[in-house]
Design a protein around this motif. Structure first.
Motif, short mmCIF file in Angstrom:
data_model
loop_
_atom_site.label_atom_id
_atom_site.label_comp_id
_atom_site.label_asym_id
_atom_site.label_seq_id
_atom_site.Cartn_x
_atom_site.Cartn_y
_atom_site.Cartn_z
N GLY A 196 1.05 -1.19 0.02
CA GLY A 196 -0.18 0.00 0.12
C GLY A 196 1.06 1.31 0.16
N THR A 197 0.11 2.39 -0.26
CA THR A 197 0.87 3.74 -0.21
C THR A 197 -0.18 4.79 0.45
OG1 THR A 197 1.98 5.52 -1.43
CG2 THR A 197 0.22 4.37 -2.51
N ILE A 198 0.61 5.56 1.51
CA ILE A 198 -0.08 6.58 2.02
C ILE A 198 0.37 7.89 1.77
CG2 ILE A 198 -0.97 7.13 4.46
CD1 ILE A 198 -0.80 4.12 5.43
N ILE A 199 -0.54 8.63 1.51
CA ILE A 199 -0.13 10.11 1.28
C ILE A 199 -0.74 10.89 2.37
CG2 ILE A 199 0.24 11.80 -0.40
CD1 ILE A 199 -0.54 8.48 -1.74
N ASN A 200 -0.07 11.73 3.11
CA ASN A 200 -0.48 12.53 4.07
C ASN A 200 -0.55 13.94 3.65
OD1 ASN A 200 -1.08 10.41 6.04
ND2 ASN A 200 1.08 10.49 6.60
N ILE A 201 -1.45 14.91 3.45
CA ILE A 201 -1.62 16.04 3.09
C ILE A 201 -1.20 16.88 4.11
CG2 ILE A 201 -2.77 17.97 1.79
CD1 ILE A 201 -2.07 15.26 0.07
N SER A 202 -0.35 17.49 4.12
CA SER A 202 0.08 18.52 5.09
C SER A 202 0.11 19.97 4.53
CB SER A 202 1.55 18.22 5.87
OG SER A 202 1.99 19.00 6.75
N SER A 203 1.26 20.68 4.71
CA SER A 203 1.13 21.81 4.53
C SER A 203 2.50 22.50 4.54
CB SER A 203 0.29 22.85 5.24
OG SER A 203 0.52 24.18 5.07
N VAL A 204 2.81 23.73 3.46
CA VAL A 204 4.06 24.36 3.92
C VAL A 204 4.21 24.70 5.47
CG1 VAL A 204 2.97 26.46 3.38
CG2 VAL A 204 5.49 26.11 2.79
N SER A 205 3.30 24.84 6.11
CA SER A 205 3.37 25.32 7.42
C SER A 205 3.78 23.91 8.35
CB SER A 205 2.11 25.86 7.87
OG SER A 205 0.97 24.99 7.96
N GLY A 206 3.88 23.04 7.76
CA GLY A 206 4.58 21.86 8.20
C GLY A 206 6.21 21.89 8.10
N LEU A 207 6.48 22.79 7.42
CA LEU A 207 8.15 23.11 6.98
C LEU A 207 8.90 24.42 7.60
CD1 LEU A 207 7.96 22.11 3.08
CD2 LEU A 207 8.58 20.51 5.14
N ALA A 259 9.41 10.36 3.11
CA ALA A 259 9.56 11.66 2.46
C ALA A 259 8.63 12.88 2.59
CB ALA A 259 9.89 11.50 0.77
N GLU A 260 9.07 14.14 2.47
CA GLU A 260 8.34 15.28 2.67
C GLU A 260 8.50 16.01 1.25
OE1 GLU A 260 11.45 18.04 5.22
OE2 GLU A 260 10.22 16.12 6.16
N ILE A 261 7.32 16.09 0.32
CA ILE A 261 7.66 16.80 -0.91
C ILE A 261 6.76 18.02 -0.62
CG2 ILE A 261 6.79 16.32 -3.15
CD1 ILE A 261 8.48 14.15 -2.07
N ALA A 262 7.57 19.34 -1.08
CA ALA A 262 7.00 20.40 -0.96
C ALA A 262 6.45 20.77 -2.40
CB ALA A 262 8.18 21.31 -0.54
N VAL A 287 2.94 15.31 1.72
CA VAL A 287 2.78 16.43 0.73
C VAL A 287 2.50 17.82 1.22
CG1 VAL A 287 1.60 17.32 -1.37
CG2 VAL A 287 2.29 14.99 -1.19
N HIS A 288 3.41 18.74 1.15
CA HIS A 288 3.29 20.03 1.83
C HIS A 288 2.93 21.15 0.90
CE1 HIS A 288 4.90 18.41 5.70
NE2 HIS A 288 5.37 17.55 4.67
N SER A 289 1.79 21.31 0.49
CA SER A 289 1.22 22.31 -0.49
C SER A 289 1.47 23.74 0.26
CB SER A 289 -0.23 21.95 -0.74
OG SER A 289 -1.15 22.05 0.25
N GLY A 290 1.37 24.79 -0.71
CA GLY A 290 1.35 26.37 -0.45
C GLY A 290 -0.09 26.36 -0.57
N GLU A 291 -0.39 27.67 -0.88
CA GLU A 291 -1.53 28.38 -1.24
C GLU A 291 -2.11 27.72 -2.46
OE1 GLU A 291 -3.35 30.37 0.43
OE2 GLU A 291 -2.24 31.55 1.92
#
Length: 245
Positions: free
Chosen positions: A132-143, A229-232, A180-184
Motif C-alpha cells: 500500500g501507499t499512504i499520502i498525508n496531505i500536510s502544508s508548507v506550514s509543516g516546514l 519523504a516530505e514533498i514540498a 505532501v506540503h502544499s502552499g496556497e
C-alpha cells in the motif's frame, strides 16, 4: 491513463477542492475511489460523476469508530484498500495569545489525530492487499512557522513526523508513507487575486490539479522507492522569501 488500474483509493476530505481533484484524477487513472467526507451532497454528486469508479461514505475523521465503518464499506464495495490519502483537515487563524484550548484542540484533533486514525485503520486492509501507499496531505506550514496559526502549524509539523515514524514501522508490510506540503491553493471560494503570493518564488497559488498530480505520482509504482519523504509543492515558498515583482 491507467497508471492506477486495479487499485482502490480511499480519500478523506474527498468531496471538494484538492480532495475532489485527487478523486477525479485517481479515477481517470483507473482507480476505484472511496470519497470520504462530512459533505454529503458534494461527496455524493462527485461519486455519481465518477460512475462505477466512485463511492461516497460519510466520515468525520475525528471519530475512530467512523473510520472503522468507512473502511468496512470500502472493502465491501471494492476490496482491500491500496491507497490512502489523508486529505481532510481544518484551518483557523488566531494569534497565539488569543488561541483558546478548544480552538487549539479542534485543529490538532482534525489534522493530526485524524491522520493517525486513518493510518491505523487502513493498515489491515493494506496488509490484505499485500502492499500500500499512504499520502498525508500536510502544508508548507509543516516546514516553517507562520503567525496566526498555532494549531495548524503544530498539527502539520506533527503530520510530518507521524509520516516518518509510520514509514519506518510499515515498510515491513510493503506500505510506503509520504507527506505532501502544499502552499496556497486556489479553491472554488477564492480567486488568485485574493491570495497574497508576493513572498512566493512563483508568485501565484497552485491549482488543485497541480497538487493532485504529485499525489497520484506518490500513489503509483513510479515512486516505488520513495517513503518517509516530505514533498514540498509550494511554488518555492519553503525555499525562502522571494521578492517578486
Amino acid at each position: 491513463m491507467g497508471r492506477l488500474d486495479g487499485k482502490v483509493a480511499f480519500i478523506s476530505g474527498g468531496a471538494n477542492s484538492l480532495g475532489a481533484a485527487n478523486a477525479s484524477l485517481f479515477a481517470a487513472e483507473g482507480a476505484r475511489v472511496i470519497i470520504a467526507d462530512v459533505l454529503e451532497t458534494e461527496g455524493k454528486n462527485l461519486a455519481k460523476s465518477l460512475g462505477p469508479r466512485g463511492t461516497f461514505v460519510f466520515l468525520d475523521v475525528t471519530d475512530p469508530s467512523g473510520w472503522i465503518r468507512a473502511a468496512e464499506i470500502a472493502e465491501n464495495a471494492y476490496g482491500p484498500v491500496n491507497i490512502l490519502v489523508n486529505n481532510a483537515g481544518r484551518v483557523n487563524h488566531v494569534p497565539f495569545d488569543e488561541c483558546t484550548n478548544q480552538q487549539f484542540g479542534e485543529i490538532i484533533e482534525a489534522n493530526l489525530y485524524g491522520t493517525f486514525y486513518g493510518i491505523k485503520t487502513i493498515i489491515p486492509s493494506m496488509q490484505k492487499a499485500g502492499s500500500g501507499t499512504i499520502i498525508n496531505i500536510s502544508s508548507v506550514s509543516g516546514l516553517r512557522g507562520y503567525p496566526m496559526m498555532p494549531g495548524c502549524v503544530t498539527a502539520h509539523w506533527g503530520v510530518r513526523g507521524l509520516t516518518k515514524s509510520a514509514a519506518l514501522d510499515l515498510a515491513r508490510y510493503h506500505i510506503r508513507v509520504n507527506s505532501v506540503h502544499s502552499g496556497e491553493v486556489l479553491t472554488p471560494a477564492t480567486k488568485s487575486g485574493d491570495i497574497e503570493t508576493g513572498h512566493v518564488a512563483m508568485n501565484r497559488p497552485a491549482t488543485p490539479d497541480e497538487i493532485a498530480r504529485v499525489v497520484v505520482f506518490l500513489a503509483t509504482d513510479e515512486s516505488s522507492f520513495i517513503t518517509g519523504a516530505e514533498i514540498a509543492v509550494d511554488g518555492g515558498e519553503s525555499a525562502g522569501l522571494a521578492n517578486c515583482r
